[in-house]
Design a protein around this motif. Structure first.
Motif, PDB file in Angstrom:
ATOM      1  N   VAL A   1       0.907  -1.361   0.044  1.00  0.00           N
ATOM      2  CA  VAL A   1       0.095   0.049  -0.109  1.00  0.00           C
ATOM      3  C   VAL A   1       0.940   1.152  -0.222  1.00  0.00           C
ATOM      4  O   VAL A   1       0.609   2.166  -0.982  1.00  0.00           O
ATOM      5  N   ILE A   2       1.694   1.291   0.667  1.00  0.00           N
ATOM      6  CA  ILE A   2       2.787   2.445   1.029  1.00  0.00           C
ATOM      7  C   ILE A   2       3.639   2.645  -0.254  1.00  0.00           C
ATOM      8  O   ILE A   2       3.670   3.549  -0.870  1.00  0.00           O
ATOM      9  N   ASP A   3       3.823   1.584  -0.898  1.00  0.00           N
ATOM     10  CA  ASP A   3       4.489   1.525  -2.375  1.00  0.00           C
ATOM     11  C   ASP A   3       3.846   1.966  -3.417  1.00  0.00           C
ATOM     12  O   ASP A   3       4.172   2.959  -4.238  1.00  0.00           O
ATOM     13  N   GLU A   4       2.417   1.559  -3.347  1.00  0.00           N
ATOM     14  CA  GLU A   4       1.522   1.623  -4.731  1.00  0.00           C
ATOM     15  C   GLU A   4       0.527   2.778  -4.441  1.00  0.00           C
ATOM     16  O   GLU A   4      -0.106   3.002  -5.384  1.00  0.00           O
ATOM     17  N   GLY A   5       0.569   2.984  -3.151  1.00  0.00           N
ATOM     18  CA  GLY A   5      -0.635   4.144  -2.884  1.00  0.00           C
ATOM     19  C   GLY A   5      -1.758   3.316  -2.297  1.00  0.00           C
ATOM     20  O   GLY A   5      -2.491   3.924  -1.738  1.00  0.00           O
ATOM     21  N   ARG A   6      -2.318   2.153  -3.347  1.00  0.00           N
ATOM     22  CA  ARG A   6      -3.457   1.580  -2.869  1.00  0.00           C
ATOM     23  C   ARG A   6      -3.304   0.014  -3.220  1.00  0.00           C
ATOM     24  O   ARG A   6      -2.661  -0.011  -4.187  1.00  0.00           O
ATOM     25  N   THR A   7      -4.225  -0.625  -2.585  1.00  0.00           N
ATOM     26  CA  THR A   7      -4.258  -2.214  -3.097  1.00  0.00           C
ATOM     27  C   THR A   7      -5.834  -2.361  -2.956  1.00  0.00           C
ATOM     28  O   THR A   7      -6.712  -1.893  -2.432  1.00  0.00           O
ATOM     29  N   LEU A   8      -5.972  -3.418  -3.808  1.00  0.00           N
ATOM     30  CA  LEU A   8      -7.337  -4.228  -3.711  1.00  0.00           C
ATOM     31  C   LEU A   8      -7.187  -5.721  -3.614  1.00  0.00           C
ATOM     32  O   LEU A   8      -6.595  -6.066  -4.501  1.00  0.00           O
ATOM     33  N   SER A   9      -7.775  -6.048  -2.611  1.00  0.00           N
ATOM     34  CA  SER A   9      -7.656  -7.497  -2.581  1.00  0.00           C
ATOM     35  C   SER A   9      -8.808  -8.412  -1.903  1.00  0.00           C
ATOM     36  O   SER A   9      -9.579  -7.460  -1.061  1.00  0.00           O
ATOM     37  N   GLU A  10      -8.980  -9.513  -1.771  1.00  0.00           N
ATOM     38  CA  GLU A  10     -10.133 -10.011  -0.985  1.00  0.00           C
ATOM     39  C   GLU A  10      -9.155 -10.197   0.247  1.00  0.00           C
ATOM     40  O   GLU A  10      -8.156 -10.773   0.338  1.00  0.00           O
ATOM     41  N   ALA A  11     -10.049 -10.316   1.598  1.00  0.00           N
ATOM     42  CA  ALA A  11      -9.419 -10.509   2.918  1.00  0.00           C
ATOM     43  C   ALA A  11     -10.563 -10.787   3.767  1.00  0.00           C
ATOM     44  O   ALA A  11     -11.833 -11.024   3.260  1.00  0.00           O
ATOM     45  N   LYS A  12     -10.076 -10.875   5.033  1.00  0.00           N
ATOM     46  CA  LYS A  12     -11.202 -11.114   5.862  1.00  0.00           C
ATOM     47  C   LYS A  12     -11.339 -10.349   7.374  1.00  0.00           C
ATOM     48  O   LYS A  12     -10.033  -9.896   7.490  1.00  0.00           O
ATOM     49  N   LEU A  13     -12.236 -10.232   7.931  1.00  0.00           N
ATOM     50  CA  LEU A  13     -12.175  -9.243   8.993  1.00  0.00           C
ATOM     51  C   LEU A  13     -12.796 -10.412  10.260  1.00  0.00           C
ATOM     52  O   LEU A  13     -13.407 -11.377   9.878  1.00  0.00           O
TER      53      LEU A  13
ATOM     54  N   GLU B   1     -14.239  -7.495   0.463  1.00  0.00           N
ATOM     55  CA  GLU B   1     -13.302  -6.881  -0.676  1.00  0.00           C
ATOM     56  C   GLU B   1     -12.519  -5.841  -0.054  1.00  0.00           C
ATOM     57  O   GLU B   1     -13.302  -4.850   0.413  1.00  0.00           O
ATOM     58  N   ARG B   2     -11.079  -5.896   0.064  1.00  0.00           N
ATOM     59  CA  ARG B   2     -10.672  -4.812   0.720  1.00  0.00           C
ATOM     60  C   ARG B   2      -9.722  -3.851   0.064  1.00  0.00           C
ATOM     61  O   ARG B   2      -9.278  -4.176  -0.781  1.00  0.00           O
ATOM     62  N   SER B   3     -10.082  -2.606  -0.115  1.00  0.00           N
ATOM     63  CA  SER B   3      -9.180  -1.495  -0.597  1.00  0.00           C
ATOM     64  C   SER B   3      -8.705  -0.676   0.307  1.00  0.00           C
ATOM     65  O   SER B   3      -9.349  -0.115   1.197  1.00  0.00           O
ATOM     66  N   CYS B   4      -7.340  -0.560   0.393  1.00  0.00           N
ATOM     67  CA  CYS B   4      -6.413   0.352   1.352  1.00  0.00           C
ATOM     68  C   CYS B   4      -5.682   1.409   0.543  1.00  0.00           C
ATOM     69  O   CYS B   4      -5.297   1.012  -0.693  1.00  0.00           O
ATOM     70  N   PHE B   5      -5.592   2.377   1.194  1.00  0.00           N
ATOM     71  CA  PHE B   5      -5.135   3.518   0.566  1.00  0.00           C
ATOM     72  C   PHE B   5      -4.434   4.425   1.642  1.00  0.00           C
ATOM     73  O   PHE B   5      -4.942   4.534   2.760  1.00  0.00           O
ATOM     74  N   ILE B   6      -3.436   4.966   1.000  1.00  0.00           N
ATOM     75  CA  ILE B   6      -2.421   5.846   1.974  1.00  0.00           C
ATOM     76  C   ILE B   6      -3.052   7.372   2.034  1.00  0.00           C
ATOM     77  O   ILE B   6      -3.240   7.866   0.686  1.00  0.00           O
ATOM     78  N   VAL B   7      -3.406   8.145   3.156  1.00  0.00           N
ATOM     79  CA  VAL B   7      -3.733   9.496   2.992  1.00  0.00           C
ATOM     80  C   VAL B   7      -2.625  10.218   3.456  1.00  0.00           C
ATOM     81  O   VAL B   7      -2.146  10.029   4.424  1.00  0.00           O
ATOM     82  N   ARG B   8      -2.152  11.240   2.463  1.00  0.00           N
ATOM     83  CA  ARG B   8      -1.036  12.257   2.488  1.00  0.00           C
ATOM     84  C   ARG B   8      -1.581  13.632   2.797  1.00  0.00           C
ATOM     85  O   ARG B   8      -2.473  14.023   2.537  1.00  0.00           O
TER      86      ARG B   8
END
Ligand code: C2E
Ligand code: MG
Ligand code: MG
Length: 732
Positions: free
Chosen positions: A208-220, A232-239
């Motif tokens: 995420v840090i490298d690419e700014g965002r990721t999209l993948s399947e995950a579990k909570l 379905e998890r989307s993570c991104f960095i807020v700058r």
């Protein structure tokens, strides 16, 4: 407690203010008294104030802060400030102020009361910071959070250290948390299933840090139940918008449990469908095999026609149907190929098979699609004709079949002709049995064959009686040898040159207890068919040799007499046949050259090589060979010179025709000349008249046999003949 500031105080303040002159925040100093509706009077503003508000110091000094307020300034907040000022308490507040040009601006206001050494509050120092930009962001954020909270997705923010900053309402509900406080009290790792924590920090976060965002399947992880939730998890960095520093990690996650379930269900359905398809394929394969098996159980492999089982079943059904259609007739045709054995033996089994296939094809062509054609085995076929109006329908078809077969068959490059003998049996009532019907057709077929090739015959009850008679005869034949019912008759063979008897032909007779003397023509074919010919034939040779030896011993003049015995193909085919003959000769003590074996051309035909070697061995033994019924069979003279044949017997049909037709005489002449050329003597069979005898003498025929001299007679009569006229005495 407050009082008016004195001069000294003002100076002090000015000094303080000079320090604040260059401060970035606006500073306003007011008197402490009086605090009116409008607020205390301004006595000082710094540079930053002037820049912020657009007012110069001289324009505001002596005025109250009211000058800065406008329609959107919060009245309640002003009341709160005034109340604090009256109590001489410091206060913080956010307010909307107005610049000189009327523009609005949010300020953060901090007012501190200032007291002198005597503890008397003389002034208020107010520090104002322009927070318009922040307020704007906050307003935007408020809108954003309102939106975020309304979203049905799980939305959260956390610090890079993993401290949860925010989780929206839907997110909280998803993981079983009630309040935001509860949500932020957890760590990031608490939200993940235990087994996913390491991989999140080791691979997801760096990505995420490298690419700014990721999209993948995950579990909570659900906090209450401990169960996992597919997302379905989307993570991104807020700058930070200006310096691009990482502020936090944000995530939007969508519950895909249902989708996963649907996918799993779909996958299961797919797998099930795949298995189903596989199963269906297997079942259909198995059905195919079963069908094939059933088909091959009910059909003839070679021709593809129905086999006996299927035929009998159809016949049974057809007979059953007669119950309802009493005006209808069914017919069973039994067919047997004429000369099939000859074709099979001479051209080989492969060509024989081709003939059967082609025959089957032509048969089918002659019939309606509702008729059943079957191959019962070998060269036997059967046909079931249903729904016939009368019997001529069936005879017409039989005629059509033989018409169709009249055309030659091309087999392995050879043109071959064949025909079928057809027996026909009818059934008109449900009481006929399928077995009887087929048997009757079979019997009729035999009758048709007797009449010649390519014929048909319709079954009648007389035929059945005859068949039964044959069966009875077959039964009786089995016991005849044991019961000594056979005897030999003897017919003299006369030398036309010396007019003396040269020998006798032994001819078997069956003294049947009920039927009387039965001719060999009646029972020899049956004996051959059943194999009984082997013991019977052996007995004949034995009996003939034994009798001849006795006659020879009884009279000196009989010493040169010979006896000839008819040998059937089956006997000749035995590998130890020569040994059998040798053994009999030894036992009876008969000179081998006094025994003659009569064989027909058909025996030679079967396997010429084997027959030749057999004949040579018999010759070695000293036994002579007569070729019987010459001219009726193969009629090829080409092989004669290769065979050790001593005499040939011209069939009596030629002798008969010699008298009436010129050609007959010519044929006999040709045979005699040819035989003489090969060093073979000729015996004329069936001589009945003096004329025949005369002609034969003229042709230089060596020997003759026939009713003219004597019919076959029993052994006593034969002995009389031999002692009366045999030996020295002339026969005629
Ligand atoms: P074959 O060997 O050709 O025998 C001659 C047949 O012609 C005999 O019939 C005989 O009675 C008959 N015959 C002789 N002279 C005359 C004549 O002048 N006019 C007429 N019309 N017929 C005459 P038979 O005894 O009924 O025998 C018939 C056939 O049965 C024989 O034909 C022979 O092939 C066969 N046979 C007889 N005995 C035996 C036997 O012991 N073993 C085998 N395998 N076949 C036998
Ligand atoms: Mg004979
Ligand atoms: Mg003969």
């Amino acid at each position: 407690m407050s009082s008016k500031p004195d001069r000294e105080d003002i100076e002090k303040l000015r000094l303080l203010a000079s320090v604040t002159v260059n401060a970035s925040d606006a500073i306003v100093i007011t008197e402490a008294e009086p605090i009116t509706e409008l607020g205390p009077k301004i006595i000082y503003v710094n540079k930053a104030f002037e820049q912020m508000t657009g007012y110069t110091a001289s324009e505001v000094i002596g005025k109250t802060p009211r000058i800065l307020q406008g329609p959107k300034t919060d009245r309640a907040e002003l009341d709160k400030i005034r109340a604090a000022l009256l109590k001489r308490e410091p206060i913080r507040s956010d307010l909307i102020n107005y610049s000189k040009d009327g523009s609005e601006r949010w300020i953060e206001l901090e007012i501190v009361p200032v007291a002198n050494e005597n503890g008397i509050y003389t002034h208020f120092i107010s520090i104002q910071r322009d927070i318009t930009a922040r307020k704007k962001i906050e307003a935007e954020l408020q809108k954003f959070f309102a939106l975020v909270d309304r979203s049905s997705d799980f939305i959260a923010m956390c610090s890079m250290e993993g401290k949860i900053l925010f989780v929206n309402e839907a997110g909280r509900k998803l993981v079983g948390l009630n309040t935001l406080e509860e949500a932020v009290s957890k760590k990031l790792s608490d939200y993940l299933p235990e087994e996913d924590v390491a991989s999140f920090y080791q691979s997801i976060l760096p990505k995420v840090i490298d690419e700014g965002r990721t999209l993948s399947e995950a579990k909570l992880r659900h906090f209450k139940t401990g169960e996992t939730i597919d997302v379905e998890r989307s993570c991104f960095i807020v700058r930070h918008p200006e310096n691009q520093d990482i502020l936090c990690l944000a995530t939007v996650q969508r519950d895909i449990t249902e989708r996963k379930k649907a996918q799993a269900a779909q996958l299961r359905a797919q797998v099930a469908e795949e298995i189903n398809k596989q199963l269906e394929k297997e079942i259909s394969e198995r059905k195919k095999v079963e069908r094939k098996l059933r088909y091959s159980n009910l059909h003839d492999n070679l021709t593809g026609l129905a086999n006996r089982v299927l035929f009998m079943d159809r016949l049974k059904q057809a007979i059953f149907k007669l119950k309802r259609h009493q005006d209808k007739l069914i017919a069973v045709l039994f067919l047997d190929l004429d000369r099939f054995k000859v074709i099979n033996d001479s051209l080989g089994h492969y060509c024989g098979d081709r003939l059967l296939i082609e025959f089957a094809r032509r048969l089918t062509k002659c019939l309606r699609s509702i008729d059943t054609v079957a191959r019962l085995g070998g060269d036997e076929f059967s046909i079931l004709l249903e729904d016939l109006k009368d019997s001529t329908d069936a005879t017409t078809i039989a005629r059509r079949i033989n018409e169709e077969m009249r055309l030659s068959f091309n087999l392995c490059g050879q043109e071959v002709f064949t025909s079928a003998s057809i027996g026909i049996a009818f059934a008109s009532s449900e009481f006929d049995s399928p077995e009887n019907l087929l048997r009757n057709a079979d019997i009729a077929m035999y009758r048709a064959k007797e009449r010649g090739k390519g014929r048909h015959a319709v079954f009648n009850s007389k035929m059945h009686d005859r068949a039964v008679e044959l069966l009875q005869m077959e039964n009786d034949l089995k016991w005849a040898l044991e019961r000594s019912e056979f005897c030999l008759y003897y017919q003299p063979i006369v030398s036309l040159e010396t007019r003396k008897i040269m020998g006798f032909e032994a001819l078997i007779r069956w003294q049947h207890p009920e039927r009387g003397l039965v001719s060999p023509a009646e029972f020899i074919p049956l004996a051959e068919e059943t194999g009984l010919i082997l013991p019977i034939g052996f007995w004949v040779i034995q009996e003939a040799c034994y009798q001849m030896r006795i006659w020879q011993q009884q009279s000196q003049s009989n010493r040169k007499l010979s006896v000839s015995v008819n040998i059937s193909g089956k006997q000749f085919a035995q590998t130890d046949f020569v040994e059998q003959v040798g053994q009999i000769l030894q036992e009876t003590n008969l000179e081998p050259n006094c025994l003659r074996l009569e064989i027909t051309e058909s025996i030679l035909l079967e396997e010429i090589e084997l027959a030749t070697s057999m004949l040579l061995r018999l010759k070695e033994l000293g036994v002579k060979i007569y070729l019987d019924d010459f001219g009726t069979g193969f009629s090829s003279l080409s092989y004669l010179h290769r065979l050790p044949i001593t005499e040939l017997k011209i069939d009596r049909s030629f002798i008969k025709s010699m008298e009436v037709e010129v050609e007959g005489l010519e044929i006999v002449r040709a045979i005699v000349v040819m035989a003489h050329n090969l060093g073979i003597d000729v015996i004329a069979e069936g001589v009945e008249t003096q004329q025949q005898l005369q002609k034969l003498r003229n042709l230089n025929c060596a020997y003759a046999q026939g009713y003219l001299f004597s019919p076959p007679v029993n052994r006593d009569a034969a002995y009389d003949i031999s002692s009366d006229r045999g030996g020295e005495s002339k026969f005629y």
